[in-house]
Design an enzyme around this catalytic site. Structure first.
Site, mmCIF file in Angstrom:
data_model
loop_
_atom_site.group_PDB
_atom_site.id
_atom_site.type_symbol
_atom_site.label_atom_id
_atom_site.label_comp_id
_atom_site.label_asym_id
_atom_site.label_seq_id
_atom_site.Cartn_x
_atom_site.Cartn_y
_atom_site.Cartn_z
ATOM 1 N N GLY A 159 -11.122 -4.366 -9.471
ATOM 2 C CA GLY A 159 -11.518 -3.448 -8.414
ATOM 3 C C GLY A 159 -12.230 -2.224 -8.971
ATOM 4 C CB THR A 160 -10.797 0.857 -10.437
ATOM 5 O OG1 THR A 160 -9.906 1.022 -9.325
ATOM 6 C CG2 THR A 160 -11.253 2.231 -10.879
ATOM 7 N N GLY B 113 -5.234 -4.820 -11.817
ATOM 8 C CA GLY B 113 -4.988 -3.401 -12.063
ATOM 9 C C GLY B 113 -5.570 -2.978 -13.384
ATOM 10 N N GLY B 114 -6.658 -2.230 -13.336
ATOM 11 C CA GLY B 114 -7.185 -1.591 -14.534
ATOM 12 C C GLY B 114 -7.969 -2.486 -15.468
ATOM 13 C CB CYS C 237 -0.906 -0.012 1.235
ATOM 14 S SG CYS C 237 -1.841 1.520 1.411
HETATM 15 C C1 FMN Z 1 -10.778 2.338 -2.609
HETATM 16 C C2 FMN Z 1 -9.709 1.307 -2.652
HETATM 17 C C3 FMN Z 1 -9.328 0.644 -1.485
HETATM 18 C C4 FMN Z 1 -8.345 -0.326 -1.502
HETATM 19 N N1 FMN Z 1 -7.996 -0.968 -0.347
HETATM 20 C C5 FMN Z 1 -7.109 -2.009 -0.389
HETATM 21 C C6 FMN Z 1 -6.842 -2.792 0.764
HETATM 22 O O1 FMN Z 1 -7.384 -2.586 1.831
HETATM 23 N N2 FMN Z 1 -5.967 -3.820 0.654
HETATM 24 C C7 FMN Z 1 -5.346 -4.110 -0.520
HETATM 25 O O2 FMN Z 1 -4.574 -5.046 -0.571
HETATM 26 N N3 FMN Z 1 -5.586 -3.373 -1.629
HETATM 27 C C8 FMN Z 1 -6.452 -2.338 -1.590
HETATM 28 N N4 FMN Z 1 -6.702 -1.622 -2.732
HETATM 29 C C9 FMN Z 1 -6.009 -1.956 -3.974
HETATM 30 C C10 FMN Z 1 -6.853 -2.865 -4.854
HETATM 31 O O3 FMN Z 1 -7.046 -4.105 -4.255
HETATM 32 C C11 FMN Z 1 -6.182 -3.080 -6.219
HETATM 33 O O4 FMN Z 1 -4.915 -3.644 -5.993
HETATM 34 C C12 FMN Z 1 -5.997 -1.810 -7.025
HETATM 35 O O5 FMN Z 1 -7.122 -0.972 -6.897
HETATM 36 C C13 FMN Z 1 -5.740 -2.076 -8.505
HETATM 37 O O6 FMN Z 1 -6.792 -2.752 -9.137
HETATM 38 P P1 FMN Z 1 -7.967 -2.007 -9.973
HETATM 39 O O7 FMN Z 1 -7.311 -1.121 -10.961
HETATM 40 O O8 FMN Z 1 -8.767 -3.099 -10.585
HETATM 41 O O9 FMN Z 1 -8.745 -1.230 -8.955
HETATM 42 C C14 FMN Z 1 -7.696 -0.628 -2.711
HETATM 43 C C15 FMN Z 1 -8.074 0.031 -3.889
HETATM 44 C C16 FMN Z 1 -9.060 0.984 -3.876
HETATM 45 C C17 FMN Z 1 -9.425 1.676 -5.165
#
Ligand code: FMN
Ligand code: FAD
Ligand code: FAD
Ligand code: FMN
Ligand code: FES
Ligand code: FES
Lengths: 262, 302, 302, 262
Positions: free
Chosen positions: B263-264, B241-242, B126
């Site tokens: 996620g996003t 990611g993405g 993080c």
């Molecule tokens: C609002 C938010 C909160 C997140 N909280 C965590 C978390 O608590 N633990 C973790 O390992 N990753 C956390 N992440 C990271 C996501 O798990 C992921 O690795 C990251 O968003 C990239 O993927 P994406 O582009 O599909 O969102 C968080 C991401 C977002 C956007």
């Protein structure tokens, strides 16, 4: 899909003291929202919270009740101070086809329904408007409502209108009339009672529910109410949805995500 | 056609809900399951409850999102209650724990061993929470080794180490995790951090000023990381990611991922995005006469 | 209102054409000048001519661009001819040189001293050309120091060191450059690298497989880098990466940049984008009752 | 603004040998381009070069002449092999309002004008089509042109049509008729001569110019012709633009960006 969504700040144009504990803040930020939706209001560098719009369009306004840290800071701002806005978010009230409506608001819940009343009035919908508050001084938007609806006030101390709560008035109304829908916003225990009443009278009803909001766009998960996300699927829910809820009136999630009894 | 298994987890499709996106409570998780996810990761849990950073904790820009949630979570004690019974789920649930050091990680893992999570994930990556992840120096091969080893001793569940795409020598980290006993690599966490300024006030929008970047903006970098890792470690990789659609998910698989995090994308299409992506993947796989998602894994290396 | 000076360069606006975007020859530069740029950087020149990587050298994705041009350039000898006479330009032109080591950098700088460039830029940060930039280990404080010192001895022109946003400890690099005699930092080069795969063939699209990410995708990360650098070095900063419009340019200034680079925006709006951004900046500055762009520099730190 | 632009590959559906040195490759990739525009053709993992479309719409085709490494590799591909396509790029020919047109093509320059002829024919424009090539065997698209235009062939060896070059034919035509526009694509020295002829006869004219293209979307700067970028502002330029050019017919930039005499 790819549009940005973060607060943009504007100077406060005008601040109006509505009641001893409630102020309205006007901004030159253009937003068009439907009643029941909300915006996130950011005090730059300080914090950000959800608020209903009490004015919509080229000029917007929010109306806040002083409660804790955020609203205290908000109340300390002057005209010219910057406030950031993003939104609108969520789903608003449904009132298509309605002809006779009842609005029931408790305390600052008023902020979420004043535009609803005004929008419904434009559509010539007949409105009975029940406002419950602590005392005479805390009656809100009396003039705005007076123009468009029949206002019924209930105060805790009886200093204005009926002495009692919203349900005292609503029950009477439900006995007398049939509404196409009851629209409600207020403290959750009050909404629980209104829901029970509407169930009893089989009156269709919608409720604007508060949950602890952070992202406001369906990502953080903090605002959940059962499987719903209040910020996206709500904040307005129909009687049937809340009737099935395991959490409405019982539990919510704190800022840390901890489940807490209301 | 989309069924697969990842670290022994049986999945109806290779799409995993990313940690921290929804996942705060079982309600959220159910929603994502109903949206069609193949597996679900819970929001990372720390020993003590945390309120996280003040709002705004997210800022959506035209290419994705910045977040600095700051690991808000109800803490271990509450989590043990919330996740005590996972029997209502029909997809695998992955636990996620976060801590400031190896010892704390190990004690969390020990407690989580009592729960019926299908796997355990350690985010060492993080970029925006003091005391945790990159800001606690967990983005080095040494720290990765120490934490992974400590947790390995406490859990028999498949162990996933989640690493940062911001680390230039990402392979070193993954190799350290693999040697220390990790069963899989999640690549990865948010990139950056980044900053967005509200120009009218001149103030950074996020309360923590900076936040990790997620969403389509980072996908090419994640794909490259996954591509590199596929050549560096033997354990399977989650590409995260993405990913927004079927094409993106297939790209991750081809780069070398065995499962794909999402996620996003939920910001844009809601929790139903899992179903959407699955359908798109299925259509492509059919049209291109593959038989399973496994066949796609790593084919960009040929 | 937009006039400013950067390292003694008088500019009609703070917008600088980024190196490698157009800038291959004087024709290109003139086009960008006519498009409204405040200063122009030439494509980086190496000792020997280079054809660069095979095509595709760019891949536009929904959030920006990947490129792996591979420093194609006609080499020092041709550049000395092409840029012998810069009298037709009315805006400052910044020379850019690239090399594998400090010695070569110095010898290029010595030759460039004969030309009438207004400043000299050293990209130590390209992520996709073997023998140069990050792939030649130039992304360390030590290499930055060695190269900057060697070039400093050969030039009296303002010296700009261009660094990589992919380096976690970016401030260290900038401080090394400052101590070694750099007059400014350009932050920065492309991020990553990243990869895009054509899923139908399973092949990475870029011939070099990976390429640096530019455009809106990277802007928040660049803004954060500039914000960090503003607190770490005293010399002025060029904020370069993902600036598309007036808002973005103002954001860079507020983060701490004294001038703003523009590259990938040309893909979307052509070389006329400089005029467009200038107009948008001017309108905002007027509406917000500032008098100059200088007033905006670094105000996000207040 | 935010759309992606990188090659997507499709299997080659059909390969047609047009002449001993020219083949046409058909793909099921849908692109609608206007005549004169071009696409980038990618042999996955090998290289990528600019080509005109010789078929447009739901099915596309490119027609290539074997010259160097890329076209050699292209010619070695079989039906079913994958080719990546991105585009279309650049500005095509203008022919709005034209009634009588002359097209002049040399060698593989044909590829850039065949769709132009077909599009113009659809608009009932009368076309004189001058094709210059080495010998009888190299005459291209004879049938397609025969249907829609009056074809005049010139060959170096006189094995078909007139012995001579394109200008031999064009000069005769310009003396006889008045064209609303002359459209030309071919080796640059030939286009220089055609430009001179058109100047002499004050005939409006447009030319599809080749420069070494890399990015094809106005970023790398390698395709410059004076201040113009061939890939964006061109590849089609009007007589007036080229008349003012310091570089047309004289210099271009190699792959390294080195300025070279043509
Ligand atoms: C609002 C938010 C909160 C997140 N909280 C965590 C978390 O608590 N633990 C973790 O390992 N990753 C956390 N992440 C990271 C996501 O798990 C992921 O690795 C990251 O968003 C990239 O993927 P994406 O582009 O599909 O969102 C968080 C991401 C977002 C956007
Ligand atoms: C959809 C929605 C619309 C709202 N509209 C208005 C409005 O128009 N006018 C108005 O005065 N208030 C409104 N609120 C409540 C408002 O967002 C704040 O919660 C309230 O102003 C108290 O904040 P505070 O920091 O001053 O007090 P605190 O002491 O911090 O909070 C008092 C109580 O407010 C609740 N609360 C605090 N922060 C949040 C948050 N981020 N999200 C949800 N609940 C929170 C908590 O239950 C807390 O116990 C709305 C809330 C929601 C969810
Ligand atoms: C807008 C445009 C449209 C074109 N359309 C066609 C077409 O429809 N059919 C066709 O056969 N050819 C076309 N060409 C030429 C084609 O792109 C190739 O240049 C040609 O096929 C030779 O490539 P090669 O590698 O086989 O030979 P090489 O030996 O590499 O090249 C032969 C000559 O082609 C030129 N050339 C090589 N690469 C490029 C490049 N990337 N961009 C521009 N010129 C280059 C050089 O001047 C070189 O001397 C077009 C070129 C341009 C610029
Ligand atoms: C096609 C292309 C070629 C580039 N070539 C160079 C170069 O030769 N030297 C250099 O210092 N930077 C080069 N860069 C990096 C840019 O100067 C700039 O740092 C980067 O693109 C980020 O800015 P942008 O988002 O505004 O494009 C190149 C970028 C692109 C897109
Ligand atoms: S407030 Fe974040 S999901 Fe609703
Ligand atoms: S080919 Fe790159 S600018 Fe034209």
């Amino acid at each position: 899909m790819p549009t940005s969504d973060y607060p943009v700040s504007y100077p406060i144009k005008k601040i109006v003291s509505e009641t001893p504990s409630i102020k309205t803040f006007y901004l030159d930020s253009e937003i068009s929202s439907s009643p029941g939706q909300f915006v996130m209001v950011w005090i730059p560098g300080f914090d950000e919270k959800p608020f209903a719009l009490t004015k919509n369009g080229k000029e917007i306004a929010i109306t806040a009740k002083k409660r804790g840290a955020f609203t205290e800071k908000l109340f300390s701002l002057k005209e010219g101070s910057l406030l950031g806005i993003r939104g609108p978010y969520g789903k608003g009230f449904e009132f298509k086809g309605a002809k006779k409506a009842c609005i029931v608001a408790g305390g600052i819940g008023m902020a979420a329904v004043i535009l609803l009343a005004e929008e419904m009035a434009k559509k010539k919908i007949k409105i009975d408007f029940v406002q419950a508050c602590r005392c005479k001084e805390e009656v809100l938007f009396e003039k705005r409502i007076g123009k468009i609806a029949k206002l019924h006030v209930a105060t805790d101390d009886g200093s204005c209108g009926v002495k009692g709560n919203a349900c005292t008035v609503l029950e009477k109304l439900l006995k007398e009339k049939k509404f196409d829908c009851v629209y409600c916003c207020g403290p959750e225990p009050m909404m629980v009672s209104v829901l029970a009443l509407c169930n009893k009278f089989k009156a269709p009803a919608q409720f604007a529910v508060e949950r602890y909001m952070k992202c406001a766009h369906g990502i953080c998960g903090n605002c959940s109410l059962d499987e719903h996300l209040c910020c996206k699927d709500g904040p307005v829910f129909a009687r049937e949805q809340l009737g099935k809820s395991k959490e409405f009136g019982k539990t919510h999630y704190e800022k840390s995500g901890k489940k807490t009894v209301i | 056609m989309l069924e697969t298994s990842f670290c022994g987890l049986k999945m109806q499709n290779p799409l995993i809900l990313a940690s921290g996106v929804l996942g705060v409570n079982k309600n959220n998780l159910l929603r994502a399951e109903h949206g069609g996810a193949g597996a679900l990761t819970i929001k990372s849990i720390s020993l003590e409850p945390r309120e996280g950073h003040k709002n705004p904790i997210t800022a959506v820009f035209e290419c994705g999102m910045l977040n600095a949630v700051g690991y808000s979570n109800p803490g271990l004690k509450e989590a043990m209650k919330e996740f005590a019974d996972l029997s209502e789920f029909s997809v695998p649930i992955i636990g996620s724990i976060t801590a400031g050091n190896a010892e704390e990680f190990a004690s969390l893992a020990k407690e989580f061993e009592k729960l019926s999570f299908s796997a355990l994930e350690l985010p060492l990556s993080c970029p925006h929470t003091p005391g945790f992840g990159l800001l606690a120096g967990q983005g080095t091969p040494e720290a990765t080794k120490a934490i992974t080893e400590a947790v390995r001793k406490e859990t028999r569940k498949p162990l996933i180490v989640k690493i940062s795409p911001s680390i230039p020598n990402i392979a070193e980290i993954a190799i350290a995790a693999e040697k220390a006993g990790a069963d899989a690599i999640n690549c990865g966490n948010t990139l950056g951090p980044g900053m967005i300024i509200d120009i009218n006030s001149g103030k950074p929008v996020l309360h923590f000023k900076v936040g990790g970047v997620s969403g389509p903006a980072i996908r090419p970098i994640i794909v490259r990381c996954v591509f590199d890792l596929y050549q560096s470690v033997k354990i399977p990789i989650i590409g995260l990611g993405g990913v927004m659609n079927g094409r993106d998910a297939i790209e991750m698989l081809q780069a070398g991922a065995s499962a794909v995090g999402v996620g996003t994308a939920i910001h844009y299409d809601g929790p139903e995005v899992f179903g959407k992506i699955s359908k798109e993947m299925e259509a492509w796989i059919k049209a291109h006469k593959y038989k399973s998602v496994q066949e796609l894994v790593g084919i960009a290396h040929k």
